[in-house]
Design a protein around this motif. Sequence first.
Motif, short mmCIF file in Angstrom:
data_model
loop_
_atom_site.label_atom_id
_atom_site.label_comp_id
_atom_site.label_asym_id
_atom_site.label_seq_id
_atom_site.Cartn_x
_atom_site.Cartn_y
_atom_site.Cartn_z
N ASN A 1 20.23 28.40 24.09
CA ASN A 1 18.95 28.69 23.45
C ASN A 1 18.64 30.18 23.38
OD1 ASN A 1 18.16 25.90 23.09
ND2 ASN A 1 18.19 25.88 25.31
N GLY A 2 19.66 30.97 23.60
CA GLY A 2 19.50 32.41 23.48
C GLY A 2 18.87 33.09 24.68
N ASN A 3 18.70 32.35 25.78
CA ASN A 3 18.13 32.97 26.98
C ASN A 3 19.23 33.69 27.77
OD1 ASN A 3 15.48 31.78 26.69
ND2 ASN A 3 16.53 29.84 27.18
N ARG A 4 18.81 34.71 28.51
CA ARG A 4 19.77 35.41 29.37
C ARG A 4 20.29 34.42 30.41
NH1 ARG A 4 18.98 38.07 34.56
NH2 ARG A 4 20.34 39.88 34.77
N ALA A 5 21.60 34.41 30.59
CA ALA A 5 22.20 33.49 31.57
C ALA A 5 23.39 34.17 32.22
CB ALA A 5 22.65 32.22 30.86
N LEU A 6 23.48 34.04 33.53
CA LEU A 6 24.58 34.66 34.26
C LEU A 6 25.67 33.63 34.48
CD1 LEU A 6 22.38 36.45 36.95
CD2 LEU A 6 23.19 37.35 34.77
N ARG A 7 26.89 34.12 34.61
CA ARG A 7 27.99 33.21 34.95
C ARG A 7 29.20 34.04 35.39
NH1 ARG A 7 30.59 36.15 31.60
NH2 ARG A 7 31.98 35.11 30.20
N MET A 8 30.21 33.35 35.90
CA MET A 8 31.40 34.08 36.33
C MET A 8 32.23 34.43 35.10
SD MET A 8 32.29 32.51 39.99
CE MET A 8 33.13 31.06 39.55
N ALA A 9 32.56 35.70 34.99
CA ALA A 9 33.20 36.20 33.77
C ALA A 9 34.71 36.29 33.91
CB ALA A 9 32.64 37.58 33.45
N LEU A 10 35.37 36.45 32.79
CA LEU A 10 36.80 36.72 32.74
C LEU A 10 37.62 35.79 33.65
CD1 LEU A 10 36.70 40.65 32.79
CD2 LEU A 10 36.85 39.17 30.81
N GLN A 11 37.29 34.53 33.59
CA GLN A 11 37.96 33.55 34.45
C GLN A 11 39.45 33.43 34.16
OE1 GLN A 11 36.51 31.21 36.94
NE2 GLN A 11 35.40 33.12 36.95
N THR A 12 39.83 33.83 32.97
CA THR A 12 41.24 33.62 32.60
C THR A 12 42.20 34.50 33.39
OG1 THR A 12 40.74 35.07 30.78
CG2 THR A 12 40.91 32.73 30.27
N ARG A 13 41.66 35.45 34.20
CA ARG A 13 42.57 36.25 35.03
C ARG A 13 42.86 35.55 36.34
NH1 ARG A 13 39.45 39.85 37.51
NH2 ARG A 13 38.11 38.04 37.47
N GLU A 14 42.10 34.47 36.62
CA GLU A 14 42.11 33.94 37.98
C GLU A 14 43.24 32.96 38.23
OE1 GLU A 14 38.98 33.12 40.43
OE2 GLU A 14 37.46 34.09 39.21
N GLN A 15 43.50 32.76 39.53
CA GLN A 15 44.65 31.93 39.92
C GLN A 15 44.56 30.50 39.42
OE1 GLN A 15 42.77 30.19 42.11
NE2 GLN A 15 41.40 31.85 42.63
N HIS A 16 43.34 29.95 39.27
CA HIS A 16 43.29 28.55 38.87
C HIS A 16 43.73 28.35 37.43
CE1 HIS A 16 39.22 30.10 38.09
NE2 HIS A 16 39.32 29.38 37.00
N ILE A 17 43.80 29.45 36.68
CA ILE A 17 44.32 29.35 35.31
C ILE A 17 45.69 30.00 35.22
CG2 ILE A 17 43.95 30.06 32.91
CD1 ILE A 17 40.96 29.73 33.41
N LYS A 18 45.79 31.17 35.78
CA LYS A 18 47.03 31.94 35.61
C LYS A 18 48.10 31.61 36.63
CE LYS A 18 46.57 35.42 32.45
NZ LYS A 18 47.24 36.69 32.26
#
Length: 952
Positions: free
Chosen positions: A309-326
């Motif tokens: 809805n266009g509100n500011r929202a925080l989250r964990m960024a750049l997850q694709t560098r992390e061990q659970h993916i890489k």
Amino acid sequence: MNILESQSKEFRNRHIGPGEKETKQLLKTIGFDSIEALMDKTVPPHIRMQEALNVPVAMSENEYLRHIKTVSLKNKIFSNYIGQGYYGTIVPSVILGNVFESPGWFTQYTPYQAQISQGRLETLLNFQTMVSDLTALPLTNASLLDEATAAAEAMLMFYNMKNRQDAVERPKFFVDAQTFPQTIDVIKTRATPFKIEVVIGDYKAIQIDETFFGALVQYPNNIGSVEDYRAFNDAVHSAGAYVVMATDLLALTLITPPGELGADVAVGSAQRFGVPLGFGGPHAGFFAAKDDFKRNIPGRIIGVSVDANGNRALRMALQTREQHIKREKATSNICTAQALLANMAAMYTVYHGPDGLNAIAHRVALFTQIVAEQIRDRGFELLSENYFDTITFKINDAEKLKEIAERHEMNFYFPSERSITVSLDETTTRSDVLNIVSVFNSVKDIDTTAITFDNETDLENIPGSLQRTSAFLLHPVFNQYHSETEMKRYLKILENKDLSLTHSMIALGSCTMKLNAAAELIPVSWTHFNKIHPFAPATQTEGYNYIIKDLEKLLCDITGFAACSLQPNSGAQGEFAGLLSIKRYFESKNEFRRNVILIPISAHGTNPASAVMAGCKVVVTKCDEQGNIDIEDLKLQAEKNKDSLAGLMVTYPSTHGVFEEGIKEICKIIHDNGGLVYMDGANMNAQVGLTSPGYIGADVCHLNLHKTFAIPHGGGGPGVGPICVNEKLAPFLPGKNNEGMVSAAQYGSASILLISYAYIKMLGENGLKKATEYAILNANYMKARLKKYFKILFTGKEGTCAHEFIVDLRPFKTSAGIEAEDVAKRLMDYGFHAPTLSFPVAGTIMIEPTESENKAELDRFCNALISIYEEIKSIENGEADKEDNVLKNAPHTIKIITADEWNHAYSRSHAAFPLPYLKENKFWPSVSRVNNTYGDRNLVCTCEPVESYMVV
Ligand SMILES: Cc1ncc(COP(=O)(O)O)c(C=O)c1O
């Protein structure tokens, strides 16, 4: 009930959810007469231990608290002037009471589900902003495990960036000799597997050339000297290498920050910002870097994005560098870090603000100056002309001074037999200053009554060229919550945005979110535990030593092993330490070629990431259709790599929630081919008291004390990942003679060992086994209820699961366009945290109820999932719209529900109150679906400028 014996069952009955009557109902639903019968069908008989654990009878809560009080008093609280990265600090009571001791903060999970985690995401963003401002480097992460590992992570990041090709052209890393010794130890451990040559020397003398990929200097250094590294940093850059400066956040309020001196990276510990010493941990490490390292920085980055809805929202960024993916290509193996402690440090900064921090730093520096002048004026040679809080003097007889100091209940640091280091901190008072000086008085005659404290005295210990001129912490958050009332409310506002175990069960498979009992946690706040410096002499730490020895023994018994190291401060660090012990064992036998580690495809991402860190080559093996390790493929790979096989990493019960029948055979195949078996103990919750890694035939395992042994998750750490090993590997545990150190402190996150110790002591042999049985019972009950609606992936031979099971949501993608993520988000509308999403199988959820939940809560969760199932059915049969439905639009925030406009094809009440209990007790997600791509493309990892909050 025998009331004379009931005390020993008191805690067990509080820890385990279902009572006697409920147990019968659970068993009936799954079709068993007794728990014993369920165990017989679930745990393969050939791995079932016959003997009971050698753990004493349980203590009641009251008995335990009395016992631990007596043990705590064996620790002696001396005034600590040791420093070396660990300083006295005053934990603001408002933070102690409302964060450190509040289950609303410490029982949260890592904020993967952003919509129900905005509170701690905001605090972690504050942490990043604080680190970025103080270091003057733009890119920061939300905490690492400690200063030493943060330094080692920087080294490896530089190494990977400079040596991208196979041929290593830059093998050397320089470390200034005046770096904290524990940092040097960890750097050496982490350098060895990559054959990095660590060159230790004087930064003023070293010639950095193209053979170096990086360098580390300490600022201020370990003898307290504030050195000007500008020229050195330039020289390193001219040679094409990178510089990391290990630094101190409090000092940075007064001295020029690393970013302004040209550093590429700054690391350190945030401990002195309101986190107790705790005999070495847990504390948050920090890591700040130039923007160029965006894709390579280790650990978690909290980023700013927007919601649907266009509100500011925080989250964990750049997850694709992390061990659970890489996996083996990840930037690090950091999974559990130190989120709770980072939150505390951030809150300390919010509470004090820039002026408060400045005042603290100024006072510390002034007291240090007074001490320095007093001692120097009496003829002692000061070794550091420019200093902040630490000074070092030449002395003739360290032993003598040490003896006098200890007699007066003071600890100093002695870098050599002819020098003494004195470190002050925010707890230092005028009378402490007099006491410090009077220790020297006994050697040279000093009249302490002549010492004056003049508030107006100029600080002369920091040269003009190194005085900080840039402003910091200008953001409103650091300038508005300085009264206790305001702070308390700010903390509560944030806490209310986060779903924790105080709201509902958190059924995260593999994460074991069980009860973190108050009696287990209370002693962690006691001064006799949290005011102990990790370098305090052993004579002052007898309480800790007693607990550590006892806990090591108990864990050895539980795992069936011979020796234990409590040093690793996360599960993944345990993996690294365990693999290193395997490697070092083979090296001791001159079998240097053994470096291949087999890892089943179903393994957690930290397994391959840790194997690479330990210098191993990862070979992935297959699983069969039932989710079990494909034994034929494993055998093939083991034989193919026979000459270079180091071992296997295996999780048991498997990450699919099954006690694999073939586990003994698997261990044998590895042993027959010359390798050793590493057991990932994340699923130990299903083993304790029934079987053990040692009994099964593994050689080493790690335990996640923050899963099986009740340490709370803290919103992403702290954790403890001890390793237990058999006789063969015992000599290769980390930390013997400071070799192979994997954490800064000898006992890692020592103070929270108390929690697991309490857990074991209060459950006793019988309670520990019962906890395992109920973990399995609860999981099977939920499975039995849900299997009528959902496909359950993988079960054991007899159709039962271990302590967790996987629900397959993939069919709904074709039938209704619904994905696993939609179900996870819709669960929030029902007041639940999603189970583990898409691990180990994409498109599924993995449910682990733990033993601590009672039938009512298990039913509430099952009913929520079943209700979601009905919602999916109504999409399938056309009653609900394929796009505009409660799942696709989930979660629904209060803003959405109460908006004047409502354009959806379903009702508001269906969106927000799909089941009756929600009308009584509703947890509101604070933002709706978060746009991850937007956040990654426009990475913002510090609080945005004030203007961005203004309403246009
Ligand atoms: C199976 C498994 N192995 C290893 C780990 C890593 O443990 P930690 O997060 O403590 O580093 C996890 C964490 O979730 C896990 O589930």
